[in-house]
Design a protein around this motif. Structure first.
Motif, PDB file in Angstrom:
ATOM      1  N   GLU A  98      41.735  -1.871 -31.104  1.00  0.00           N
ATOM      2  CA  GLU A  98      41.700  -2.633 -32.344  1.00  0.00           C
ATOM      3  C   GLU A  98      41.487  -1.758 -33.572  1.00  0.00           C
ATOM      4  O   GLU A  98      41.672  -2.214 -34.703  1.00  0.00           O
ATOM      5  CB  GLU A  98      40.595  -3.691 -32.276  1.00  0.00           C
ATOM      6  CG  GLU A  98      40.788  -4.724 -31.183  1.00  0.00           C
ATOM      7  CD  GLU A  98      39.667  -5.758 -31.184  1.00  0.00           C
ATOM      8  OE1 GLU A  98      39.452  -6.378 -32.246  1.00  0.00           O
ATOM      9  OE2 GLU A  98      39.021  -5.931 -30.147  1.00  0.00           O
TER      10      GLU A  98
ATOM     11  N   GLY B 214      32.036  -5.595 -27.568  1.00  0.00           N
ATOM     12  CA  GLY B 214      32.627  -6.353 -28.664  1.00  0.00           C
ATOM     13  C   GLY B 214      31.913  -6.116 -29.978  1.00  0.00           C
ATOM     14  O   GLY B 214      32.544  -5.962 -31.037  1.00  0.00           O
TER      15      GLY B 214
ATOM     16  N   GLU C 291      33.408  -4.440 -33.446  1.00  0.00           N
ATOM     17  CA  GLU C 291      33.357  -5.168 -34.714  1.00  0.00           C
ATOM     18  C   GLU C 291      32.704  -4.330 -35.807  1.00  0.00           C
ATOM     19  O   GLU C 291      33.153  -4.332 -36.961  1.00  0.00           O
ATOM     20  CB  GLU C 291      32.597  -6.487 -34.539  1.00  0.00           C
ATOM     21  CG  GLU C 291      33.347  -7.533 -33.733  1.00  0.00           C
ATOM     22  CD  GLU C 291      34.661  -7.945 -34.382  1.00  0.00           C
ATOM     23  OE1 GLU C 291      34.732  -7.996 -35.632  1.00  0.00           O
ATOM     24  OE2 GLU C 291      35.632  -8.186 -33.639  1.00  0.00           O
TER      25      GLU C 291
ATOM     26  N   LYS D 198      35.076  -1.617 -36.864  1.00  0.00           N
ATOM     27  CA  LYS D 198      36.079  -2.215 -37.746  1.00  0.00           C
ATOM     28  C   LYS D 198      35.515  -2.408 -39.154  1.00  0.00           C
ATOM     29  O   LYS D 198      36.213  -2.218 -40.161  1.00  0.00           O
ATOM     30  CB  LYS D 198      36.568  -3.545 -37.170  1.00  0.00           C
ATOM     31  CG  LYS D 198      37.482  -3.395 -35.966  1.00  0.00           C
ATOM     32  CD  LYS D 198      37.605  -4.680 -35.171  1.00  0.00           C
ATOM     33  CE  LYS D 198      38.238  -5.797 -35.953  1.00  0.00           C
ATOM     34  NZ  LYS D 198      38.400  -7.027 -35.114  1.00  0.00           N
TER      35      LYS D 198
ATOM     36  N   ASP E 181      31.667  -8.064 -41.502  1.00  0.00           N
ATOM     37  CA  ASP E 181      32.046  -9.442 -41.182  1.00  0.00           C
ATOM     38  C   ASP E 181      30.775 -10.233 -40.885  1.00  0.00           C
ATOM     39  O   ASP E 181      30.268 -10.231 -39.770  1.00  0.00           O
ATOM     40  CB  ASP E 181      32.989  -9.459 -39.976  1.00  0.00           C
ATOM     41  CG  ASP E 181      33.460 -10.874 -39.626  1.00  0.00           C
ATOM     42  OD1 ASP E 181      33.063 -11.823 -40.335  1.00  0.00           O
ATOM     43  OD2 ASP E 181      34.212 -11.021 -38.665  1.00  0.00           O
TER      44      ASP E 181
ATOM     45  N   GLU F 169      30.315 -12.853 -37.872  1.00  0.00           N
ATOM     46  CA  GLU F 169      30.503 -12.437 -36.482  1.00  0.00           C
ATOM     47  C   GLU F 169      29.162 -12.511 -35.741  1.00  0.00           C
ATOM     48  O   GLU F 169      28.250 -11.712 -35.989  1.00  0.00           O
ATOM     49  CB  GLU F 169      31.054 -11.008 -36.432  1.00  0.00           C
ATOM     50  CG  GLU F 169      31.129 -10.403 -35.045  1.00  0.00           C
ATOM     51  CD  GLU F 169      31.841 -11.296 -34.051  1.00  0.00           C
ATOM     52  OE1 GLU F 169      31.200 -11.714 -33.061  1.00  0.00           O
ATOM     53  OE2 GLU F 169      33.036 -11.583 -34.269  1.00  0.00           O
TER      54      GLU F 169
ATOM     55  N   ARG G 193      28.209 -11.779 -32.766  1.00  0.00           N
ATOM     56  CA  ARG G 193      27.842 -10.697 -31.858  1.00  0.00           C
ATOM     57  C   ARG G 193      27.105  -9.572 -32.574  1.00  0.00           C
ATOM     58  O   ARG G 193      26.496  -8.721 -31.933  1.00  0.00           O
ATOM     59  CB  ARG G 193      29.109 -10.143 -31.183  1.00  0.00           C
ATOM     60  CG  ARG G 193      29.755 -11.096 -30.200  1.00  0.00           C
ATOM     61  CD  ARG G 193      31.021 -10.534 -29.606  1.00  0.00           C
ATOM     62  NE  ARG G 193      32.061 -10.329 -30.597  1.00  0.00           N
ATOM     63  CZ  ARG G 193      33.300  -9.923 -30.326  1.00  0.00           C
ATOM     64  NH1 ARG G 193      33.637  -9.670 -29.068  1.00  0.00           N
ATOM     65  NH2 ARG G 193      34.193  -9.763 -31.274  1.00  0.00           N
ATOM     66  N   LEU G 194      27.150  -9.571 -33.897  1.00  0.00           N
ATOM     67  CA  LEU G 194      26.510  -8.497 -34.642  1.00  0.00           C
ATOM     68  C   LEU G 194      25.056  -8.815 -35.002  1.00  0.00           C
ATOM     69  O   LEU G 194      24.373  -7.979 -35.584  1.00  0.00           O
ATOM     70  CB  LEU G 194      27.299  -8.212 -35.919  1.00  0.00           C
ATOM     71  CG  LEU G 194      28.764  -7.803 -35.708  1.00  0.00           C
ATOM     72  CD1 LEU G 194      29.394  -7.427 -37.034  1.00  0.00           C
ATOM     73  CD2 LEU G 194      28.883  -6.657 -34.722  1.00  0.00           C
TER      74      LEU G 194
END
Length: 263
Positions: A69, A115, A119, A122, A130, A133, A135-136
């Motif tokens: 990604e 994941g 992120e 990214k 982000d 999100e 998961r962060l």
């Protein structure tokens, strides 16, 4: 130091975060060398690891990330920026968490961690975080705690200040803490109480209750005493005496059971 990386074609994204010293990287054909100085990060997609040089006393993190990604975001770009940026702080906090917990993670935990790492990488490539999100949340919470721990005596320390430093909204910060079952203000208060308790038992200490309250940003000695007793079950003076600290440090000037010591 000079090092030649193994040859062979590879497909990876490399990230360098330098706190001290400098890291000079061999560049792709036609681009020459690139140096990452102290206080900076560099991230790029590479087909293979190349030779590098580092200065003495280097303090840095080197991350190898899967390109899936990230490669479309990077293209041929080399992205650099300050190592204390919000995105890098979050990424650093997450990698530290992974290092200490990866051996205990099950398959679901490994997938979730992977994941979250992607992120955040990214976010570095995009230059923005982000903040929806989920998961962060653990990484954001840890980064906020790390920052709070360094600023505990700062009168400006607050959820708003932490959110500003980490480039997220206050609402996002509160939501991240809630996701791990905590509150920002509660964490700050408890950490300040912990440091105050350590100061009470330090042999070299000499602060009065009022001075401790002011140093750790409590409204006054009465507020500090009530909060301390609620958390630890004793007033500061009672705690210091129970540990023998008062006799060890006669210049501490801990007050007796007056108004400031009332529950």
């Amino acid at each position: 130091m000079d090092s030649n990386a193994p040859g062979g074609d590879q497909d990876l994204v490399a990230m360098y975060v330098v706190q001290r010293g400098a890291w000079t990287l061999g560049g792709p054909p036609g681009r020459g060398e690139q140096t990452v100085p102290a206080g900076q990060f560099l991230v790029r997609h590479v087909g293979r690891l190349t030779a590098f040089e580092t200065t003495a006393h280097l303090t840095a993190k080197f991350l190898v990330l899967p390109p899936g990604e990230l490669k479309p975001l990077l293209g041929n770009r080399v992205i650099t920026g300050p190592a204390d940026s919000a995105e890098i702080r979050l990424l650093t906090a997450l990698t530290d968490m992974i290092h200490t917990t990866v051996a205990d993670l099950g398959p679901a935990g490994v997938e979730a961690t992977h994941g979250a790492l992607i992120e955040l990488a990214k976010a570095v490539a995009k230059g923005r975080f982000d903040d929806v999100e989920p998961r962060l949340a653990p990484a954001l919470t840890q980064a906020a705690k790390d920052l709070a721990d360094r600023r505990l005596a700062d009168p400006e320390l607050s959820p708003a200040m932490l959110a500003h430093e980490l480039n997220v909204s206050v609402r996002t910060l509160h939501r991240a803490f809630a996701a791990v079952g905590e509150q920002v203000a509660t964490y700050i208060r408890h950490r300040r109480l912990q440091e105050a308790r350590l100061a009470l038992t330090a042999p070299s200490g000499g602060l009065s209750i009022s001075e401790l309250a002011a140093h750790w940003q409590f409204a006054d000695s009465s507020h500090f005493t009530r909060t301390f007793k609620k958390h630890y079950g004793q007033t500061p003076t009672e705690y210091a005496r129970s540990t023998g600290a008062a006799s060890l440090s006669p210049n501490r000037h801990l007050p007796g059971h007056g108004p400031a010591e009332s529950a």
